[in-house]
Design a protein around this motif. Structure first.
Motif, mmCIF file in Angstrom:
data_model
loop_
_atom_site.group_PDB
_atom_site.id
_atom_site.type_symbol
_atom_site.label_atom_id
_atom_site.label_comp_id
_atom_site.label_asym_id
_atom_site.label_seq_id
_atom_site.Cartn_x
_atom_site.Cartn_y
_atom_site.Cartn_z
ATOM 1 N N TRP A 124 25.863 65.067 35.128
ATOM 2 C CA TRP A 124 26.770 65.780 34.214
ATOM 3 C C TRP A 124 27.579 64.829 33.344
ATOM 4 C CZ3 TRP A 124 32.034 64.992 34.459
ATOM 5 C CH2 TRP A 124 32.505 64.341 35.615
ATOM 6 N N ILE A 125 27.819 63.618 33.859
ATOM 7 C CA ILE A 125 28.560 62.636 33.051
ATOM 8 C C ILE A 125 27.739 62.265 31.814
ATOM 9 C CG2 ILE A 125 29.514 60.299 33.035
ATOM 10 C CD1 ILE A 125 30.146 60.648 35.978
ATOM 11 N N LEU A 126 26.439 62.056 32.064
ATOM 12 C CA LEU A 126 25.564 61.724 30.935
ATOM 13 C C LEU A 126 25.436 62.900 29.964
ATOM 14 C CD1 LEU A 126 22.718 59.649 32.634
ATOM 15 C CD2 LEU A 126 24.707 58.843 31.359
ATOM 16 N N TRP A 127 25.306 64.117 30.516
ATOM 17 C CA TRP A 127 25.194 65.296 29.627
ATOM 18 C C TRP A 127 26.449 65.448 28.776
ATOM 19 C CZ3 TRP A 127 20.554 65.253 29.380
ATOM 20 C CH2 TRP A 127 19.669 65.422 30.441
ATOM 21 N N GLN A 128 27.605 65.182 29.427
ATOM 22 C CA GLN A 128 28.864 65.233 28.670
ATOM 23 C C GLN A 128 28.835 64.210 27.536
ATOM 24 O OE1 GLN A 128 32.489 64.379 30.853
ATOM 25 N NE2 GLN A 128 32.917 66.572 30.956
ATOM 26 N N GLY A 129 28.340 63.004 27.877
ATOM 27 C CA GLY A 129 28.213 61.958 26.855
ATOM 28 C C GLY A 129 27.318 62.415 25.716
ATOM 29 N N LEU A 130 26.187 63.060 26.078
ATOM 30 C CA LEU A 130 25.256 63.539 25.052
ATOM 31 C C LEU A 130 25.934 64.560 24.146
ATOM 32 C CD1 LEU A 130 22.409 63.575 23.875
ATOM 33 C CD2 LEU A 130 21.837 65.387 25.481
ATOM 34 N N ALA A 278 35.194 52.768 22.430
ATOM 35 C CA ALA A 278 35.493 53.598 23.596
ATOM 36 C C ALA A 278 35.436 55.090 23.328
ATOM 37 C CB ALA A 278 36.845 53.235 24.191
ATOM 38 N N ALA A 279 34.634 55.499 22.348
ATOM 39 C CA ALA A 279 34.400 56.931 22.194
ATOM 40 C C ALA A 279 33.518 57.372 23.359
ATOM 41 C CB ALA A 279 33.717 57.222 20.863
ATOM 42 N N PRO A 280 33.847 58.452 24.051
ATOM 43 C CA PRO A 280 33.123 58.794 25.290
ATOM 44 C C PRO A 280 31.756 59.409 25.010
ATOM 45 C CG PRO A 280 34.784 60.442 24.812
ATOM 46 C CD PRO A 280 34.925 59.404 23.751
ATOM 47 N N GLU A 281 30.924 58.704 24.234
ATOM 48 C CA GLU A 281 29.595 59.248 23.948
ATOM 49 C C GLU A 281 28.593 58.735 24.991
ATOM 50 O OE1 GLU A 281 27.231 56.764 22.313
ATOM 51 O OE2 GLU A 281 28.824 55.653 23.319
ATOM 52 N N LEU A 282 27.330 59.057 24.776
ATOM 53 C CA LEU A 282 26.311 58.846 25.800
ATOM 54 C C LEU A 282 26.253 57.405 26.325
ATOM 55 C CD1 LEU A 282 24.004 59.844 27.494
ATOM 56 C CD2 LEU A 282 22.507 59.709 25.504
ATOM 57 N N LEU A 283 26.147 56.436 25.397
ATOM 58 C CA LEU A 283 25.999 55.047 25.844
ATOM 59 C C LEU A 283 27.238 54.584 26.618
ATOM 60 C CD1 LEU A 283 24.417 52.415 25.889
ATOM 61 C CD2 LEU A 283 25.522 51.797 23.746
ATOM 62 N N LYS A 284 28.420 54.977 26.124
ATOM 63 C CA LYS A 284 29.679 54.588 26.790
ATOM 64 C C LYS A 284 29.710 55.126 28.224
ATOM 65 C CE LYS A 284 34.092 53.617 27.275
ATOM 66 N NZ LYS A 284 34.349 52.352 27.942
ATOM 67 N N LEU A 289 28.912 54.279 34.224
ATOM 68 C CA LEU A 289 28.153 54.485 35.461
ATOM 69 C C LEU A 289 27.507 53.186 35.930
ATOM 70 C CD1 LEU A 289 26.440 57.949 34.933
ATOM 71 C CD2 LEU A 289 28.112 57.332 36.664
ATOM 72 N N TYR A 290 26.986 52.426 34.928
ATOM 73 C CA TYR A 290 26.341 51.149 35.225
ATOM 74 C C TYR A 290 27.325 50.237 35.955
ATOM 75 C CZ TYR A 290 25.152 46.306 33.936
ATOM 76 O OH TYR A 290 24.924 44.956 33.934
ATOM 77 N N THR A 291 28.582 50.234 35.493
ATOM 78 C CA THR A 291 29.594 49.392 36.133
ATOM 79 C C THR A 291 29.946 49.904 37.524
ATOM 80 O OG1 THR A 291 30.495 49.134 33.926
ATOM 81 C CG2 THR A 291 31.807 48.250 35.737
ATOM 82 N N SER A 292 30.175 51.233 37.623
ATOM 83 C CA SER A 292 30.637 51.752 38.912
ATOM 84 C C SER A 292 29.532 51.716 39.962
ATOM 85 C CB SER A 292 31.164 53.179 38.740
ATOM 86 O OG SER A 292 30.116 54.027 38.326
ATOM 87 N N GLU A 293 28.259 51.854 39.549
ATOM 88 C CA GLU A 293 27.151 51.863 40.509
ATOM 89 C C GLU A 293 26.548 50.467 40.661
ATOM 90 O OE1 GLU A 293 26.322 54.633 42.156
ATOM 91 O OE2 GLU A 293 27.891 55.739 41.087
ATOM 92 N N THR A 294 26.968 49.524 39.791
ATOM 93 C CA THR A 294 26.338 48.205 39.717
ATOM 94 C C THR A 294 24.806 48.306 39.789
ATOM 95 O OG1 THR A 294 26.550 47.894 42.109
ATOM 96 C CG2 THR A 294 28.268 46.933 40.725
#
Lengths: 330, 246
Positions: A124-130, A278-284, A289-294
């Motif tokens: 859902w985080i990614l969908w929100q970004g999309l 820092a616009a909360p779009e898809l890549l951001k 997630l990349y940082t939090s999940e390493t």
């Protein structure tokens, strides 16, 4: 009845052609057999210590692969199915070489790139970004089309002074990289006391930047309408605005739509630059997630989502362009 | 200029394109219902002259009076002047995105503010007149050159102009289509339309024109009846030109 002199000598081949000989099926088959034996007997194993000879050997092999496949692909007489097969083989061989000699940790590929468990419950985080990405693209799209239309219409007034300033706008915003515009608005303007949010920054930067491209596009469309059309409309007593809205634009739009769609697709891709402000779009969101999940799986997921959205759009642009091409050539 | 019958009066008209002096002081008058043919060798300024008269080209100096009004005056709305002057072009210039009837009704509706029904009625009557009523819903690209030019004439007439300009109306047509366009023009001349025609159609000019303006290098070298120009002129340039086109 007169006898014609023999003219064969005028057209006969004066130097030998290697390509004709090389493309005979038995010769092609033999060269591929040689290629296979080269791979089996002469290529070093992956564990061999790297040396000049090691790289030379692999490079020679690649050259030979390219030679064999190129020989088939360049032959107009061979069937397309065979060419397709050879092309796929070429790709397979290149992939295999990369797999074998790149030294990457292939056994961990799945763990790093396709570790979908890490994304469980977080899609859902990614969908929100999309959603944010699409929203940014939509608003900026409207903005840039409006700017493009306005500037292009102002251009038809043929006022040298006005044109100079329009030219400055177009050239400046086509020359500055999008990322620089965004960074400037977001990080530099606050020093002057102008603080814009990341969303506003993105919309402003994309609208101004792609507005310049849209302008060129509309201008080309308007200029593609024959001057006789303008004269006919004016001679009927139509005002300047009526001429533009009823005669010029309806004829310009079919010409403008394909390249304009292309520009808008490019703009949709460039929304990814907004992650820098820092616009909360898809890549951001994917990077978060990349940082939090390493783990880079979210980045792969983001790339796949971009593909899913953009491939159909890119196809649409292609179809539109082909249609226009056909219309023009008629 | 006070003569009520005078439709167009041109006084000392000059036109420069940068260094090129295209029109060098043209003066003439056209009376109501007069058909004036403008002839001359290529590059003599015939088209430019016509286009200056409705200010498709801006004249450099001189005066143009349409129905007694100086149309170069700053308080003139040129669009209103142009509604009085229909123009037909060499390359037809029909609007390709509109059907024949839409081409015709566009200007009456958006300039004269006619209702759709009035404009269509007027348009159909005109299409009837140029013998193309059955082509009303056809797009220009499906019409022949002659048909396109007749629609273009109908489009110009739909504004009910007092004056009609024709800028080489048959030059872009295949020979077998010239007749149908000239027929329409002949009928207009008979009905008393004031016309200025740039053309080299000798037959049409002999029959329909009241006067010929003969232009060379942006100047009127002769101004006379067709009979005078074709049969009795002694002017060197006119004779040279006529010997080439006959």
């Amino acid at each position: 009845m007169s006898t014609r002199p023999d003219n064969t000598h005028k057209f006969v081949r004066t130097h030998p052609s290697w390509s004709v000989w090389l493309r005979r099926p038995p010769v092609v088959a033999l060269s591929f057999a040689l290629l296979a034996s080269y791979a089996v007997f002469l290529l070093p194993s992956a564990e061999t210590e790297s040396s000049l000879l090691f790289y030379l050997n692999i490079n020679l092999f690649i050259l030979y692969v390219l030679f064999c496949t190129g020989n088939v692909l360049a032959d107009g007489k061979k069937p397309e199915s065979l060419k397709m097969l050879v092309a796929l083989a070429l790709i397979a061989i290149m992939c295999w070489l990369f797999y074998r000699y790149s030294g990457a940790e292939w056994h961990r590929l799945r763990e790093f790139f396709f570790n979908w468990e890490k994304l469980q419950g977080k899609w859902w985080i990614l969908w929100q970004g999309l959603e944010v990405t699409l929203l940014l693209a939509f608003i900026s799209g409207i903005g840039s089309v409006l700017i493009g239309l306005l500037v292009a219409i102002l251009h038809t007034l043929h006022s040298p002074t006005l044109n100079f300033f329009l030219r400055v706008y177009i050239d400046v915003f086509r020359s500055i990289p999008m990322i620089v515009i965004m960074v400037f608005i977001f990080f530099a303007l606050p020093f002057m006391g102008i603080s814009l949010g990341s969303i506003v920054t993105t919309v402003l930067a994309l609208s101004l930047g792609y507005g310049a491209y849209a302008t060129e596009c509309f201008r080309a469309g308007i200029e593609s309408v024959h001057t006789g059309q303008l004269e006919a409309a004016r001679s009927l007593g139509l005002s300047r605005w009526k001429t533009i809205s009823k005669i010029i634009l309806p004829q310009a739009f079919p010409v403008v739509i394909p390249p304009l769609t292309g520009i808008l697709v490019a703009m949709l891709k460039d929304t990814a630059v907004a992650s820098i402000v820092a616009a909360p779009e898809l890549l951001k969101r994917a990077r978060e997630l990349y940082t939090s999940e390493t783990n880079p799986t979210p980045l792969v997921a983001a790339a796949l989502i971009y593909l899913m959205v953009l491939i159909p759009l890119v196809r649409v642009v292609n179809v539109l362009e082909n249609k226009l091409g056909k219309k023009r050539s008629r | 200029m006070n003569d009520a019958e005078t439709m167009i009066e041109v006084v000392d008209l000059h036109k420069h394109f940068k260094d090129l002096h295209v029109l060098r002081g043209i003066s003439t008058t056209v009376k109501q219902s007069e058909v004036v043919a403008v002839m001359g060798p290529s590059g003599s300024g015939k088209s430019t002259f016509l286009r200056c008269l409705n200010r498709l080209e801006e004249p450099s100096s001189g005066h143009i009076y349409i129905e007694g009004v100086d149309i170069l005056a700053p308080y003139i709305d040129i669009n209103r002047v142009r509604t009085e002057i229909g123009m037909v072009f060499q390359s037809f210039n029909l609007f390709p995105h509109l059907t024949a009837i839409e081409n015709i009704k566009l200007a009456p509706m958006s300039v004269r503010k006619l209702s759709d029904k009035e404009a269509v009625d007027r348009g159909m009557a005109l299409l009837e007149k140029v013998d193309l009523a059955e082509k009303a819903d056809t797009y220009p690209e499906q019409l022949s050159g002659g048909q396109q030019q007749r629609v273009a004439i109908a489009r110009a007439l739909a504004m009910q102009p007092q004056i009609m300009f024709f800028d080489e109306p048959t030059s872009a047509l295949d020979p077998e289509m010239i007749g149908e366009v000239l027929d329409v023009m002949r009928n207009m001349a008979k009905e008393g339309m004031t016309m200025m025609v740039v053309s080299h159609e000798m037959g049409f000019i002999k029959e329909a024109a009241d006067r010929i303006l003969f232009l060379v290098d942006g100047e009127v070298v002769e101004d006379g009846t067709p009979d005078h120009i074709f049969n009795r002129t002694t002017h060197e340039r006119t004779l040279e030109f006529l010997s080439k086109i006959i």
